[in-house]
Design an enzyme around this catalytic site. Sequence first.
Site, PDB file in Angstrom:
ATOM      1  N   LYS A  84      50.389 -21.150 -21.388  1.00 25.45           N
ATOM      2  CA  LYS A  84      50.822 -20.530 -20.140  1.00 25.45           C
ATOM      3  C   LYS A  84      51.642 -19.254 -20.395  1.00 25.45           C
ATOM      4  O   LYS A  84      52.102 -19.013 -21.515  1.00 25.45           O
ATOM      5  CB  LYS A  84      51.621 -21.557 -19.327  1.00 25.45           C
TER       6      LYS A  84
ATOM      7  N   TYR B 169      43.246 -24.803 -10.425  1.00 26.01           N
ATOM      8  CA  TYR B 169      44.216 -25.777  -9.916  1.00 26.01           C
ATOM      9  C   TYR B 169      43.831 -26.298  -8.526  1.00 26.01           C
ATOM     10  O   TYR B 169      44.698 -26.744  -7.775  1.00 26.01           O
ATOM     11  CB  TYR B 169      45.615 -25.147  -9.888  1.00 26.01           C
TER      12      TYR B 169
ATOM     13  N   ASN C 272      56.369 -25.060 -18.504  1.00 20.06           N
ATOM     14  CA  ASN C 272      56.120 -26.192 -19.419  1.00 20.06           C
ATOM     15  C   ASN C 272      55.037 -25.880 -20.447  1.00 20.06           C
ATOM     16  O   ASN C 272      54.409 -26.778 -21.004  1.00 20.06           O
ATOM     17  CB  ASN C 272      55.844 -27.483 -18.631  1.00 20.06           C
TER      18      ASN C 272
ATOM     19  N   HIS D  64      48.765 -26.176 -20.535  1.00 23.13           N
ATOM     20  CA  HIS D  64      47.890 -27.013 -19.706  1.00 23.13           C
ATOM     21  C   HIS D  64      46.895 -27.684 -20.634  1.00 23.13           C
ATOM     22  O   HIS D  64      46.418 -27.068 -21.589  1.00 23.13           O
ATOM     23  CB  HIS D  64      47.109 -26.155 -18.689  1.00 23.13           C
TER      24      HIS D  64
ATOM     25  N   GLU E 170      36.536 -27.573 -16.519  1.00 26.42           N
ATOM     26  CA  GLU E 170      37.500 -26.503 -16.790  1.00 26.42           C
ATOM     27  C   GLU E 170      36.980 -25.535 -17.856  1.00 26.42           C
ATOM     28  O   GLU E 170      37.183 -24.328 -17.750  1.00 26.42           O
ATOM     29  CB  GLU E 170      38.841 -27.106 -17.221  1.00 26.42           C
TER      30      GLU E 170
END
Length: 150
Positions: free
Chosen positions: A9, A49, A112, A115, A126
């Site tokens: 990320k 998402y 965080n 993913h 994905e």
Amino acid sequence: MERSLILIKPDAVQRCIAGEIIARLEKRGLKIVAMKMLRMDKALAERHYAIHREKPFFNDLVKFITSGPIIAAVFDGENAVESIRQMMGATDPKKAAPGTIRADLGLNMEHNMIHGSDSVENAEKEISIFFKPEEVLTYTREIDRWVTGS
Ligand code: IDP
Ligand code: MG
């Protein structure tokens, strides 16, 4: 063998921790079979998402994931989806087990770091969002080398 999509990320790229995350996954025995750096646009983020569309944090999530460059990669290995989820740790770094990527490197629920696909079925979906089939290599263990195409 199994494949999983990971996204490093924007927080991890910005903090220059992408290499450490990739190294952790490689050291576990997972193989990189596709990788690219990109900046997700709103449409791509909303597609990736989509499952969270109704959640209160959806807009912030889209804003954050599109805020800077990310690294998308496909890792291949035995039990890759579950292995990566274990290595990532819980969504909230404060609740993630020590030794996991999120516990060791993540700051909070939004920042965080990583993913990872949560099921084999979602991994395939994905991967197809981020990579064309010919961009994903097939790792052939028998002869221990990579060949082009999947
Ligand atoms: P996961 O990344 O561990 O699979 P998901 O539940 O799929 O977690 O949520 C996707 C992402 O949305 C999380 O990684 C996190 O960054 C963000 N997120 C999830 N729940 C919350 C929340 O309650 N508040 C803010 N952000 C959240
Ligand atoms: Mg998830």
